[in-house]
Design a protein around this motif. Sequence first.
Motif, PDB file in Angstrom:
ATOM      1  N   LEU A   1     -29.279  10.690  -2.533  1.00 43.08           N
ATOM      2  CA  LEU A   1     -28.528  11.938  -2.438  1.00 43.08           C
ATOM      3  C   LEU A   1     -29.443  13.143  -2.300  1.00 43.08           C
ATOM      4  O   LEU A   1     -30.504  13.205  -2.916  1.00 43.08           O
ATOM      5  CB  LEU A   1     -27.650  12.137  -3.680  1.00 43.08           C
TER       6      LEU A   1
ATOM      7  N   ILE B   1     -29.196  16.983  -3.319  1.00 44.51           N
ATOM      8  CA  ILE B   1     -28.347  17.728  -4.243  1.00 44.51           C
ATOM      9  C   ILE B   1     -28.988  19.070  -4.546  1.00 44.51           C
ATOM     10  O   ILE B   1     -30.209  19.172  -4.704  1.00 44.51           O
ATOM     11  CB  ILE B   1     -28.119  16.906  -5.545  1.00 44.51           C
TER      12      ILE B   1
ATOM     13  N   LYS C   1     -27.423  19.677  -9.671  1.00 42.30           N
ATOM     14  CA  LYS C   1     -28.153  18.667 -10.460  1.00 42.30           C
ATOM     15  C   LYS C   1     -28.135  19.028 -11.938  1.00 42.30           C
ATOM     16  O   LYS C   1     -27.925  18.175 -12.806  1.00 42.30           O
ATOM     17  CB  LYS C   1     -29.585  18.557  -9.949  1.00 42.30           C
TER      18      LYS C   1
ATOM     19  N   ALA D   1     -24.716  18.348 -13.374  1.00 42.52           N
ATOM     20  CA  ALA D   1     -24.496  16.906 -13.547  1.00 42.52           C
ATOM     21  C   ALA D   1     -25.216  16.385 -14.780  1.00 42.52           C
ATOM     22  O   ALA D   1     -24.681  15.554 -15.526  1.00 42.52           O
ATOM     23  CB  ALA D   1     -24.958  16.158 -12.294  1.00 42.52           C
TER      24      ALA D   1
ATOM     25  N   ASP E   1     -21.082  11.290 -13.248  1.00 40.91           N
ATOM     26  CA  ASP E   1     -21.499  10.048 -12.590  1.00 40.91           C
ATOM     27  C   ASP E   1     -21.691  10.325 -11.098  1.00 40.91           C
ATOM     28  O   ASP E   1     -20.738  10.295 -10.315  1.00 40.91           O
ATOM     29  CB  ASP E   1     -20.443   8.972 -12.798  1.00 40.91           C
ATOM     30  N   LEU E   2     -22.961  10.568 -10.685  1.00 42.20           N
ATOM     31  CA  LEU E   2     -23.251  10.927  -9.294  1.00 42.20           C
ATOM     32  C   LEU E   2     -23.023   9.778  -8.325  1.00 42.20           C
ATOM     33  O   LEU E   2     -22.990   9.991  -7.110  1.00 42.20           O
ATOM     34  CB  LEU E   2     -24.692  11.437  -9.169  1.00 42.20           C
ATOM     35  N   SER E   3     -22.875   8.560  -8.836  1.00 41.04           N
ATOM     36  CA  SER E   3     -22.609   7.439  -7.923  1.00 41.04           C
ATOM     37  C   SER E   3     -21.226   7.544  -7.295  1.00 41.04           C
ATOM     38  O   SER E   3     -20.937   6.869  -6.309  1.00 41.04           O
ATOM     39  CB  SER E   3     -22.731   6.106  -8.675  1.00 41.04           C
TER      40      SER E   3
ATOM     41  N   VAL F   1     -19.869  10.624  -6.419  1.00 46.25           N
ATOM     42  CA  VAL F   1     -19.724  11.952  -5.838  1.00 46.25           C
ATOM     43  C   VAL F   1     -19.442  11.863  -4.339  1.00 46.25           C
ATOM     44  O   VAL F   1     -19.910  10.966  -3.647  1.00 46.25           O
ATOM     45  CB  VAL F   1     -20.982  12.808  -6.095  1.00 46.25           C
TER      46      VAL F   1
ATOM     47  N   VAL G   1     -24.997  17.458  -1.859  1.00 49.86           N
ATOM     48  CA  VAL G   1     -24.111  17.610  -3.013  1.00 49.86           C
ATOM     49  C   VAL G   1     -24.292  19.019  -3.571  1.00 49.86           C
ATOM     50  O   VAL G   1     -25.417  19.436  -3.875  1.00 49.86           O
ATOM     51  CB  VAL G   1     -24.433  16.566  -4.103  1.00 49.86           C
TER      52      VAL G   1
ATOM     53  N   VAL H   1     -19.873  18.327  -8.007  1.00 51.30           N
ATOM     54  CA  VAL H   1     -20.099  17.837  -9.373  1.00 51.30           C
ATOM     55  C   VAL H   1     -18.963  18.265 -10.287  1.00 51.30           C
ATOM     56  O   VAL H   1     -18.506  17.502 -11.147  1.00 51.30           O
ATOM     57  CB  VAL H   1     -21.456  18.348  -9.904  1.00 51.30           C
TER      58      VAL H   1
END
Length: 548
Positions: free
Chosen positions: A248, A250, A255, A258, A264-266, A268, A277, A282
């Motif tokens: 990613l 971001i 960041k 988050a 959970d950035l997985s 996003v 991102v 987020v």
Amino acid sequence: MPDYNLDREVKPMAVAVIMPRQGNTVESCIITEWKKKVGDTVAVGDILFAYETDKAAFECEAETAGTLLKVLYEEGDDVPVLENVCVIGNPGENPDDALNGVAAALAAAGTAPAAAAAAAPAAAGDCHPVIMPRQGNTVESCVITEFFKSVGDQVNVGDKLFAYETDKAAFECEAEFAGTLLAVFYNEGDDVPCLDNVCVIGTPGANPEVFRPGAEVPAAAPVAAAAPAAEAAPAAELAEAPVVVGDLKISPRAKKLAEDKKADLSKVVPTGPDGRVIERDVQKLIDDGKLLGAVAATAAVAAAPVELGVPCDDSYTEPMSNIRKVIARSMVASLSTMAQLTHNISYDATEVKAARALYKAKGEPFGMDKISINDIIMYVVARTLTQPEHRALNANLIDDGKTMKYFRGVNLGMAVDTDRGLMVPTIFNADKMTLKQLSDTAKKLAKECKEGKISPDYLQGASFTVSNIGSLGIESFTPVVNPPQTGILGVCAMKDAFRMNNGQIEVYPSMNLSLSYDHRALDGTPASKFLRDLKINLENFNLMLAKG
């Protein structure tokens, strides 16, 4: 500070033309040819002079009409970027008056002096508009891809203001004036006409609205200038350098959010430019309860009954980039207007492979250790195309298929894969180059394509194209002809083949070649003869190289 005196009569002013900056590292450019001379009448869009950097050639177009009053540099002079080069104005004006500030600023902005004077009630103060540059003679507009500054930021000369792209390459606009960014007239993703005002740099308190494209003189009070600051808040985040987390990209503030909220950035879904991102992405994770702790809690309920998931469409859309749109239009036009078909042939690559090994092992002192197999193939293709019987493949079919344009030399197109899409720079007069010259030229063009710095002038004018995807293991494919060209050669992977030699099985390196051609321009027999001759020349590469 420019003098906007409202009590005096407004008269047209002479304006200075500066040497543009072409790239972040370019400090000066050489004037190669003057297209106008002192006393000539100049219209907006007329080419004033040609100039070049150490990498590419450009032309400077007039952004104001009048008469060429003065030329400050001659052909062959090395001119520092942003230096005044000439002056345009009305006959009888003193051109030296334009070299002192206000007229030059207005000329760089592409804004008529009379319009600026009429707008003086709102523009009292020091304002410098920044225009969308014109990159190449055929470019009418550019897309803004990213702003590096937001309203209210301090700007120094040379600071990057915004990134933009044509349908062929990407560029960055640098500030030519110091001050504060007072206004931004376009957003990221907007398609902006060349020479339109994009933003305004000046002193706090000045009103930049007089420079808004297409706007009448605003009656709003100076406090209205504060409004864009609130709108530009997301741009401030986008101007920050992205951080890479796994796969990613971001923004730093996204960041931090988050990490603080354990999002959970997985899960996003990026909505920022170039798949970045940003903070709102987020925040949506947080609002939807997609947190790392929640995942752990769910995993702990092992004995819960299996439930069907809620039907959903877990997808997202994003607009196609300009270059993909151009590629799409070109390919559809190619397949819908041409009678295309493809012939395949393989050749014994023993000599080509041996030559490449020799250059790699012993070529460094001669500057030849980087010569690739693709360089060798392009060298042989260029010379094979010069044979008179193959002229229909070294040609363009124009006028809706009514006229054949034959090339005396070979302008070889070379397909280059970039992050932005396929680009095809042209190696002009490839048939007259040595193998080393062709290799060096190809690498330079490919590098400029990948960096997004290629001049549009080198993305046209090809008479034939070579496309090599053999490094990906492709053994055969159907390349699509790039109109108005009549042919394209696809180069495939090298692989071991087997043949009988004096009753013994022999292994040799083989490479497949795929020729697509326009059946309107030539028939199958001449196309096959070209492949046959190309095969012979490649299999006898050493003799062809000795022949020159």
